[in-house]
Design a protein around this motif. Structure first.
Motif, mmCIF file in Angstrom:
data_model
loop_
_atom_site.group_PDB
_atom_site.id
_atom_site.type_symbol
_atom_site.label_atom_id
_atom_site.label_comp_id
_atom_site.label_asym_id
_atom_site.label_seq_id
_atom_site.Cartn_x
_atom_site.Cartn_y
_atom_site.Cartn_z
ATOM 1 N N ALA A 35 -83.466 83.370 35.587
ATOM 2 C CA ALA A 35 -81.962 82.725 35.339
ATOM 3 C C ALA A 35 -81.976 82.218 33.727
ATOM 4 C CB ALA A 35 -81.881 81.428 36.011
ATOM 5 N N LEU A 70 -77.802 86.109 40.759
ATOM 6 C CA LEU A 70 -78.143 85.184 39.935
ATOM 7 C C LEU A 70 -78.098 85.490 38.576
ATOM 8 C CD1 LEU A 70 -79.457 82.221 39.342
ATOM 9 C CD2 LEU A 70 -81.774 83.575 39.713
ATOM 10 N N THR A 71 -78.587 86.702 38.127
ATOM 11 C CA THR A 71 -78.935 87.317 36.619
ATOM 12 C C THR A 71 -77.419 87.457 36.460
ATOM 13 O OG1 THR A 71 -80.989 88.304 37.518
ATOM 14 C CG2 THR A 71 -79.759 89.115 35.595
ATOM 15 N N MET A 74 -75.759 83.869 35.554
ATOM 16 C CA MET A 74 -76.362 83.303 34.131
ATOM 17 C C MET A 74 -76.011 84.022 32.950
ATOM 18 S SD MET A 74 -77.500 80.410 35.511
ATOM 19 C CE MET A 74 -78.186 79.846 34.145
#
Length: 179
Positions: A35, A70-71, A74
């Protein structure tokens, strides 16, 4: 005393940092580090999150797609920071980042080009492995509408990282070399 020619060359600072980050795939901190790397890479950090996403996904294939999401999230948040640097902190911070990557001339060209094709440029840059941070800062500097910038970042970064997540989920370690 002079260095012997038999001694192995010491890896560069970037290579050591890359190896250190990749080693986090073996720890519980892996997703948090992923993240952080995804966030910072979109605005100033030189190492992309892809290798860590791949390593974490291979280590836990069922988590590959959630890790890709998530990547993406973020990375888009980091891209907004890059946009803010270009829009409001260009002299104080942005110029140093652009200089670090040796992209001063290309940056000026990008700012001019963005005025006509900003959305498509951001969408393309978000998907490709070129340094996205240069584009995020240029988008802010060129005053691309923030909503358009965010949508292009979500689509481009989402397509890139979800493609990796899906491939790792479906094919595991066998796909790592291909990616």
């Amino acid at each position: 005393m002079t260095a012997s020619t038999d001694e192995p060359a010491r890896p560069s600072l970037l290579r050591r940092l890359y190896d250190l980050i990749l080693a986090e795939a073996e720890t519980r901190r892996g997703p948090a580090v992923l993240a952080g790397v995804a966030f910072t890479e979109s605005s100033f950090f030189p190492i992309p999150p892809d290798p860590l996403l791949i390593a974490l996904g291979i280590g836990a294939p069922r988590r590959a797609i959630p890790l890709a999401l998530l990547t993406t999230a973020m990375s888009v948040l980091g891209a907004i920071l890059g946009y803010a640097i270009g829009a409001w902190m260009m002299e104080a911070i942005g110029a140093s980042i652009i200089s670090f990557f040796g992209a001063e001339q290309r940056f000026e060209q990008l700012v001019e080009q963005f005025r006509g094709v900003g959305f498509l440029a951001i969408l393309t840059a978000a998907f490709t492995p070129i340094p996205y941070k240069i584009f995020t800062i240029a988008a802010g500097s060129a005053a691309i509408p923030l909503f358009d910038f965010i949508i292009a970042s979500i689509i481009g970064r989402g397509a890139r990282f979800l493609a990796i997540g899906i491939l790792v989920r479906l094919y595991g370690a066998a796909i790592a070399r291909f990616i």
